[in-house]
Write a protein that holds these residues in place. Structure first.
Motif, PDB file in Angstrom:
ATOM      1  N   GLY A   3    -102.633 -30.508 -25.610  1.00 52.60           N
ATOM      2  CA  GLY A   3    -101.392 -29.766 -25.719  1.00 52.60           C
ATOM      3  C   GLY A   3    -100.184 -30.651 -25.897  1.00 52.60           C
ATOM      4  N   GLY A   4    -100.338 -31.975 -26.033  1.00 51.43           N
ATOM      5  CA  GLY A   4     -99.193 -32.855 -26.127  1.00 51.43           C
ATOM      6  C   GLY A   4     -98.660 -32.972 -27.532  1.00 51.43           C
ATOM      7  N   MET A   5     -97.393 -33.377 -27.640  1.00 51.12           N
ATOM      8  CA  MET A   5     -96.790 -33.627 -28.936  1.00 51.12           C
ATOM      9  C   MET A   5     -96.108 -34.979 -28.888  1.00 51.12           C
ATOM     10  SD  MET A   5     -95.206 -29.986 -30.092  1.00 51.12           S
ATOM     11  CE  MET A   5     -94.192 -29.773 -28.655  1.00 51.12           C
ATOM     12  N   VAL A  14     -89.124 -33.935 -28.643  1.00 53.28           N
ATOM     13  CA  VAL A  14     -90.150 -34.044 -27.625  1.00 53.28           C
ATOM     14  C   VAL A  14     -89.639 -34.832 -26.433  1.00 53.28           C
ATOM     15  CG1 VAL A  14     -92.482 -34.861 -27.157  1.00 53.28           C
ATOM     16  CG2 VAL A  14     -91.918 -33.872 -29.377  1.00 53.28           C
ATOM     17  N   LEU A  19     -93.957 -32.584 -23.801  1.00 56.19           N
ATOM     18  CA  LEU A  19     -93.688 -31.172 -24.072  1.00 56.19           C
ATOM     19  C   LEU A  19     -92.258 -31.024 -24.596  1.00 56.19           C
ATOM     20  CD1 LEU A  19     -95.310 -29.550 -20.912  1.00 56.19           C
ATOM     21  CD2 LEU A  19     -96.287 -29.769 -23.201  1.00 56.19           C
ATOM     22  N   GLY A  49     -95.825 -25.480 -26.585  1.00 52.06           N
ATOM     23  CA  GLY A  49     -95.545 -26.454 -25.545  1.00 52.06           C
ATOM     24  C   GLY A  49     -94.789 -25.885 -24.359  1.00 52.06           C
ATOM     25  N   ASP A  51     -93.699 -24.450 -20.830  1.00 51.96           N
ATOM     26  CA  ASP A  51     -94.169 -24.733 -19.480  1.00 51.96           C
ATOM     27  C   ASP A  51     -93.171 -24.131 -18.492  1.00 51.96           C
ATOM     28  OD1 ASP A  51     -95.781 -25.721 -17.496  1.00 51.96           O
ATOM     29  OD2 ASP A  51     -95.247 -27.825 -17.771  1.00 51.96           O
ATOM     30  N   PRO A 229    -100.802 -29.423 -31.650  1.00 45.79           N
ATOM     31  CA  PRO A 229    -100.241 -28.079 -31.756  1.00 45.79           C
ATOM     32  C   PRO A 229    -100.012 -27.647 -33.207  1.00 45.79           C
ATOM     33  CG  PRO A 229     -99.196 -29.250 -29.965  1.00 45.79           C
ATOM     34  CD  PRO A 229    -100.060 -30.248 -30.677  1.00 45.79           C
ATOM     35  N   GLN A 276    -101.961 -25.010 -21.380  1.00 46.55           N
ATOM     36  CA  GLN A 276    -102.243 -24.904 -22.810  1.00 46.55           C
ATOM     37  C   GLN A 276    -102.990 -23.607 -23.117  1.00 46.55           C
ATOM     38  OE1 GLN A 276    -104.705 -28.041 -24.327  1.00 46.55           O
ATOM     39  NE2 GLN A 276    -104.344 -27.515 -26.464  1.00 46.55           N
TER      40      GLN A 276
END
Length: 365
Positions: A3-5, A14, A19, A49, A51, A229, A276
């Motif tokens: 789920g990271g960018m 970012v 996130l 992303g 949260d 993503p 995610q």
């Protein structure tokens, strides 16, 4: 990864956590209120992303769309899964056993047989013959054979794919699983397999040919491994494009990657986070709004309690009960993992929804 960018995508700045900035997510949540299915790529990538409070708001937005699309109804199917290789065999005993398995499923209330997996390379059995055997033991809906198996079936019969699909439908095939899609990105698919995989173009051609032959299907995505993503979004957009062309998808199922043997060039992968998972289901509800009404919470993959959480965040369907029966209860991969109607009814009560048993095509039973 997962789920990271990393870096900058459009105007998605970012943060150090990997996130997007919460303010940016809130911006796209506001945009999604009026146009949930029409955001640009950077909007959906930001939402994937989400949260904290923004993730909760995303799930509430998805739940509102679920209510708008299908109402306050929790649907489920009564089905039995079979592995093709486990029930194959041309001899009379093998055919009698398959007939008995179908008869038992019907007696237990099943309206669907789901059969997946390839025939063994050295068998003299045949996909069309298996379809005919199950149809003769019915009436029951047969939901069977992924894209690679459809291609294998056509090759074994030396038939063009459209002719094989027409013959399969005439023999009693009702619909096909949209599995083996994994992530519809050729680079990701090759890395995950450790070698060449069925090209995305070919997967798309086969599933559209099935739809044109009158066989509706599920649509799926296996997420939470090496994909980004942006690749998740591209997968969802391709599903939406196919639906616009054929109208053949009757549901979408997001399935978490299950860690297994290390793939060459990939390494050990932990699978998706719960954050995610919630975001993927919610974004799927937004992007597919007006195209695919049914989003399934795949309870065998997540566990029953987790599936209830997903049903509060955009999903509306619980999938199948996965009956075992007494005859060959180990004849499919999820053997021993079953639900009862009482459990489904309790879930509906917890969610404040009406429970409804459905057919494979989402009609009333």
């Amino acid at each position: 990864m997962g789920g990271g960018m990393v870096g900058v995508v459009g105007d998605v700045v970012v943060a150090g956590s990997g996130l997007p900035d919460a303010g940016l997510v809130r911006k796209w949540l506001d945009e999604a209120a009026d146009a949930p299915a029409d955001l640009p790529d950077e909007g959906y990538i930001a939402l994937l992303g989400a949260d904290g409070p923004e993730l909760e708001e995303l799930c509430r937005a998805a739940d509102r769309l679920r209510r708008q699309a299908v109402g306050d109804v929790l649907t489920y199917a009564v089905n039995r899964n079979l592995d093709t290789a486990a029930v194959a065999g041309t001899g009379a005993p093998a055919r009698a056993r398959l007939t008995a398995l179908v008869a038992e499923a019907r007696e237990l209330g099943a309206t669907e047989i789901c059969m997946q997996g390839p025939l063994p390379a050295d068998t003299d059995d045949d996909y069309l013959a298996l379809i005919e055997t199950i149809a003769a033991a019915g009436p029951i809906h047969l939901h069977a054979f992924r894209v690679p198996e459809l291609l294998d079936g056509a090759a074994r019969r030396n038939l063009p794919l459209p002719d094989f699909l027409a013959a399969a439908r005439a023999a009693g095939l009702g619909s096909v699983p949209g599995t083996a899609a994994r992530i519809l990105d050729d680079e990701v698919r090759a890395r995950m397999l450790g070698g060449p995989d069925l090209p995305v173009r070919r997967w798309t051609e086969v599933i559209e040919a099935a739809h044109r032959a009158g066989l509706f299907s599920t649509s799926t995505m296996v997420y939470g491994h090496i994909e980004t993503p942006a690749q998740q979004l591209a997968h969802l957009r391709l599903i939406a494009e196919i639906q616009d062309r054929t109208g053949g998808f009757h549901e979408f199922i997001a399935m978490p990657f299950t860690p297994g043997p290390v793939s060459p060039g990939v390494g050990a992968l932990p699978g998706p986070t719960w954050r995610q998972t919630r975001a993927v289901h919610a974004v799927a509800r937004l992007l597919l709004h007006g195209r695919i009404a049914n989003i399934q919470a795949a309870w065998p993959k997540f566990g029953f309690d987790a599936a209830l959480s997903l049903l509060r965040g955009g999903a509306n369907d619980l999938g199948g009960l996965l009956l075992d029966g007494a005859l060959a209860p180990d004849s499919f991969a999820e053997a021993g993992i079953t639900l009862t109607t009482r459990e489904v009814e309790r879930a509906a009560h917890t969610l404040g929804r009406t429970v409804r048993q459905r057919t494979t095509g989402y009609a009333d039973v």
